[in-house]
Design a protein around this motif. Structure first.
Motif, short mmCIF file in Angstrom:
data_model
loop_
_atom_site.label_atom_id
_atom_site.label_comp_id
_atom_site.label_asym_id
_atom_site.label_seq_id
_atom_site.Cartn_x
_atom_site.Cartn_y
_atom_site.Cartn_z
N GLU A 87 35.00 -12.89 -14.99
CA GLU A 87 36.19 -13.74 -14.98
C GLU A 87 36.64 -14.03 -13.55
OE1 GLU A 87 38.54 -13.24 -19.14
OE2 GLU A 87 38.86 -11.63 -17.70
N GLN A 88 36.57 -13.02 -12.69
CA GLN A 88 36.97 -13.23 -11.29
C GLN A 88 36.08 -14.25 -10.62
OE1 GLN A 88 35.16 -11.94 -8.35
NE2 GLN A 88 36.67 -12.86 -6.96
N HIS A 89 34.77 -14.14 -10.82
CA HIS A 89 33.84 -15.10 -10.22
C HIS A 89 34.05 -16.50 -10.77
CE1 HIS A 89 30.17 -13.10 -8.09
NE2 HIS A 89 31.31 -12.78 -7.54
N VAL A 90 34.17 -16.61 -12.08
CA VAL A 90 34.35 -17.92 -12.70
C VAL A 90 35.64 -18.57 -12.21
CG1 VAL A 90 34.83 -19.08 -14.89
CG2 VAL A 90 32.95 -17.44 -14.73
N ASP A 91 36.73 -17.82 -12.16
CA ASP A 91 38.00 -18.38 -11.70
C ASP A 91 37.89 -18.85 -10.25
OD1 ASP A 91 39.19 -17.89 -14.15
OD2 ASP A 91 40.06 -15.96 -13.53
N TRP A 92 37.22 -18.04 -9.42
CA TRP A 92 37.06 -18.40 -8.01
C TRP A 92 36.24 -19.68 -7.88
CZ3 TRP A 92 33.78 -19.43 -4.03
CH2 TRP A 92 34.24 -19.23 -2.73
N ILE A 93 35.15 -19.79 -8.61
CA ILE A 93 34.29 -20.98 -8.54
C ILE A 93 35.03 -22.20 -9.07
CG2 ILE A 93 32.20 -22.04 -9.49
CD1 ILE A 93 30.96 -19.19 -9.48
N ALA A 94 35.76 -22.04 -10.17
CA ALA A 94 36.51 -23.17 -10.73
C ALA A 94 37.55 -23.70 -9.75
CB ALA A 94 37.18 -22.74 -12.04
N GLU A 95 38.24 -22.79 -9.10
CA GLU A 95 39.25 -23.20 -8.11
C GLU A 95 38.59 -23.84 -6.89
OE1 GLU A 95 41.30 -19.53 -7.61
OE2 GLU A 95 42.04 -19.56 -9.69
N CYS A 96 37.43 -23.33 -6.52
CA CYS A 96 36.69 -23.91 -5.40
C CYS A 96 36.25 -25.34 -5.72
CB CYS A 96 35.48 -23.03 -5.07
SG CYS A 96 34.45 -23.65 -3.73
N LEU A 97 35.74 -25.55 -6.92
CA LEU A 97 35.32 -26.90 -7.30
C LEU A 97 36.50 -27.87 -7.32
CD1 LEU A 97 32.74 -26.14 -10.15
CD2 LEU A 97 32.27 -26.85 -7.81
N ASN A 98 37.63 -27.39 -7.74
CA ASN A 98 38.82 -28.23 -7.72
C ASN A 98 39.23 -28.57 -6.29
OD1 ASN A 98 40.94 -29.55 -9.31
ND2 ASN A 98 42.32 -28.12 -8.27
N TYR A 99 39.11 -27.61 -5.40
CA TYR A 99 39.41 -27.82 -3.97
C TYR A 99 38.48 -28.90 -3.40
CZ TYR A 99 39.89 -26.57 1.02
OH TYR A 99 40.10 -26.58 2.39
N ILE A 100 37.21 -28.84 -3.76
CA ILE A 100 36.24 -29.83 -3.30
C ILE A 100 36.61 -31.22 -3.81
CG2 ILE A 100 33.83 -30.56 -3.55
CD1 ILE A 100 33.13 -27.52 -3.67
N ARG A 101 37.00 -31.30 -5.06
CA ARG A 101 37.36 -32.58 -5.66
C ARG A 101 38.62 -33.15 -5.01
NH1 ARG A 101 38.22 -32.58 -12.03
NH2 ARG A 101 39.75 -31.02 -11.40
N VAL A 102 39.62 -32.31 -4.82
CA VAL A 102 40.88 -32.77 -4.23
C VAL A 102 40.66 -33.30 -2.81
CG1 VAL A 102 43.11 -31.95 -3.35
CG2 VAL A 102 42.37 -31.31 -5.65
N HIS A 103 39.77 -32.65 -2.07
CA HIS A 103 39.51 -33.05 -0.68
C HIS A 103 38.38 -34.07 -0.56
CE1 HIS A 103 41.93 -29.41 -0.08
NE2 HIS A 103 42.21 -29.89 1.11
N ASN A 104 37.84 -34.50 -1.70
CA ASN A 104 36.82 -35.54 -1.72
C ASN A 104 35.57 -35.16 -0.93
OD1 ASN A 104 35.99 -38.02 -2.76
ND2 ASN A 104 36.51 -39.10 -0.86
N TYR A 105 35.21 -33.88 -1.00
CA TYR A 105 33.96 -33.44 -0.37
C TYR A 105 32.79 -33.64 -1.32
CZ TYR A 105 37.03 -30.96 2.95
OH TYR A 105 37.97 -30.64 3.89
N ASN A 106 31.62 -33.76 -0.74
CA ASN A 106 30.40 -33.87 -1.55
C ASN A 106 29.68 -32.53 -1.71
OD1 ASN A 106 30.49 -36.55 -2.22
ND2 ASN A 106 29.16 -37.25 -0.56
N THR A 107 29.69 -31.74 -0.66
CA THR A 107 28.93 -30.49 -0.72
C THR A 107 29.70 -29.34 -0.09
OG1 THR A 107 27.81 -30.86 1.41
CG2 THR A 107 26.69 -31.68 -0.58
N ILE A 108 29.31 -28.14 -0.52
CA ILE A 108 29.81 -26.90 0.06
C ILE A 108 28.62 -25.95 0.16
CG2 ILE A 108 30.49 -26.11 -2.25
CD1 ILE A 108 32.51 -24.24 -0.95
N GLU A 109 28.58 -25.18 1.23
CA GLU A 109 27.60 -24.10 1.37
C GLU A 109 28.10 -23.12 2.43
OE1 GLU A 109 23.79 -24.98 3.50
OE2 GLU A 109 24.56 -27.05 3.47
#
Length: 555
Positions: A453-475
């Motif tokens: 649950e901790q990993h999933v929540d972290w990833i979900a919030e990260c994907l939302n951050y990427i969407r809000v900031h209009n990024y294409n990639t993260i690594e």
């Protein structure tokens, strides 16, 4: 209810780009899909099996059950789910956990985005379009912006390469790939190879059926009686009386589970007599609770030796034949540094007349013949062989897939000398690829559900951050990944874990690099580190606005 075997249909080739593809429909994949749906992402799970449940779909061997108490081995994200589902035993059997996973899939209408019977063979990153192409055994090619590996830590079953196996005229099975219709060993001579967790759980039940059971043991394992029993109203009342607070407390523990009414201390605060009394208290509690007896159990060898001696004495009290008791008594390594096993009547089984322990330290298996197993000059005639030989843990499920990142870089090449990741969540040079409970995270050292649950929540919030900031990639940036790998090693070297050859270190797989793979700092510490990284704008990650232009690096 939807049929558990219902699958989605998909074209052989699709030009549609899905926001997220999740590989695996176990507990991590199901919750990941739920969270992504909540946030409005298009998402699909690809699952090799014909049903959901992950490890609980595949592992159906006799006696298979969880070693974490049922009330705590459950999702916390839904208060309604927690109220509705009623566990029957302190430690739930495989069938009940699988029913729970199916109940979750139905309750939250997840099946419509789950494609069953789909074996993923490759995941290839397209540098030009900043997306992943997922290839399957049946010829599908799917495109996705983000790929999330929910493949589990213990899903790559391992059958050792033993001379003559292909000539054996009987039947053989692996505990992690058990026939769904079950196996009847009545009147049969059976050999079980391996005395890890699945062997220790299955041996007592196989012994009740078989005309004779040979247990082939290379290394004895420490096992603690589970004290399993039906759950009663008092158990449920304790957990439900302050459910939200207990869930919060779980997240503040190292192992991701609570021990009721116990407050462990360091052994050095106690006399030897008090230490032994404490061991007895936790022995009577049973299960993995025993690891919580002293806070310095896995950091102080002297303390560990005292606890290990206590367990060895318990084995000798149960097993009537002194020679067999000695063979079953682990020595030469720290208790808890290998995965501690939890059993029901395991040691008692060796008092049966139809059970023979074969100690492979006195001679390894030379070959499997048409009718049995040969060790030196002796052949053990058997009708069935059960391989309780474990898994290519943690890295195996990922490396079974041909994963290629930037410029075609292969994950198999990057990990040739051992896994490297940032937080166990992402890997440098593999943009937009997430791993749930990957190497470098607490994962197998904890209760998997809160860790998932901790990993999933972290990833979900990260994907939302990427969407809000209009990024294409993260690594991750390479420096952050290297620093995390060094930190994981430093923390493990403060413990007794690396002193033992185990599947934690890859020692059960020939040719696999010997590196301690999980993060030993504890779920509580790890959660805090992940939070701080996210709060600091995902420190250690780099983001891109287009396939070729890097926009943000946080370090």
């Amino acid at each position: 209810m939807v049929d558990a075997n219902e699958t989605m249909s998909v074209n052989d080739k699709s030009s549609d780009v899905i926001d997220v593809i999740i590989i695996g429909a176990g507990f991590s994949g199901l919750y990941m899909l739920y969270r992504l749906r909540q946030q409005g992402f298009s998402a699909r799970i690809l699952e090799a099996g014909d049903g959901v449940g992950g490890t609980w779909y595949w592992n159906r061997y006799p006696g298979a059950r969880c070693d974490i108490e049922s009330l705590q081995y459950s999702y916390s994200f839904s208060e309604e789910l927690q109220r509705e589902w009623k566990w029957s035993e302190v430690f739930a059997p495989q069938s009940e956990i699988l029913s729970y996973a199916n109940y979750v899939a139905d309750k939250f209408d997840l099946r419509k985005d789950i494609q069953l019977g789909t074996h993923v063979t490759a995941a290839i990153f397209d540098d030009n379009h900043s997306r992943w192409e997922i290839q399957t055994k049946c010829g599908n090619h799917l495109l996705t912006k983000f790929c999330i590996m929910a493949t589990g830590c213990l899903s790559a079953a391992r059958i050792p390469n033993i001379k003559g196996l292909d000539h054996f005229k009987g039947h053989y099975y692996h505990t992690g790939q058990w026939p769904h219709e079950g196996v009847n060993f009545s009147g049969h001579r059976v050999a079980v190879i391996g005395t890890g967790s699945s062997g220790i759980q299955s041996i007592p039940l196989i012994a009740e059926q078989a005309s004779h059971l040979y247990v082939l043991q290379r290394t004895p394992n420490f096992s603690i009686p589970s004290r399993n029993r039906p759950l009663n109203s008092e158990d449920r009342q304790w957990w439900q009386s302050n459910y939200p607070e207990y869930r919060r407390k779980v997240l503040k523990t190292r192992g991701g589970f609570l021990v009721k009414d116990m407050n462990p201390c360091t052994a050095h605060e106690l006399t030897l007599d008090e230490q032994l009394k404490t061991c007895e208290t936790y022995w009577q509690l049973g299960g993995l609770n025993f690891l919580m007896s002293f806070t310095d159990l896995l950091t102080d060898k002297k303390v560990n030796d005292t606890v290990a001696d206590f367990v060895r004495n318990k084995i000798r009290q149960v097993v009537k034949d002194p020679a067999v008791a000695d063979s079953l008594s682990p020595s030469g390594y720290a208790i808890g540094a290998k995965r501690l096993c939890v059993d029901t009547n395991y040691y008692q089984t060796f008092n049966r007349d139809n059970v023979t322990l074969v100690d492979l330290r006195n001679g390894s298996i030379d070959e499997i013949t048409e009718t049995g197993i040969r060790i030196k000059d002796k052949i053990y005639e058997v009708d069935n062989i059960v391989f309780a030989t474990g898994f290519d843990a943690m890295t195996g499920p990922l490396l079974k897939i041909d994963i290629r990142g930037r410029s075609g870089k292969k994950l198999r090449d990057k990990w040739a000398e051992g896994p490297r990741s940032y937080l166990g969540i992402m890997i440098a040079d593999f943009p937009n690829l997430f791993t749930i409970t990957g190497p470098g995270s607490p994962s197998v050292l904890t209760n998997m559900i809160p860790t998932i649950e901790q990993h999933v929540d972290w990833i979900a919030e990260c994907l939302n951050y990427i969407r809000v900031h209009n990024y294409n990639t993260i690594e991750p940036i390479l420096e952050a990944e290297n620093a995390w790998v060094n930190h994981v090693n430093e923390v493990s070297n403060m413990t007794l874990y690396p002193t033992v050859q185990s599947w934690y270190t890859g020692a059960n797989i020939e040719g696999k690099p010997r590196i301690f793979m999980p993060y030993a700092g504890g779920l509580n510490v790890y959660r805090q580190k992940c939070k701080e990284i996210a709060d600091n704008g995902y420190q250690g990650f780099t983001f891109a606005n287009s396939p070729s232009i890097l926009s943000v690096t946080t370090s």
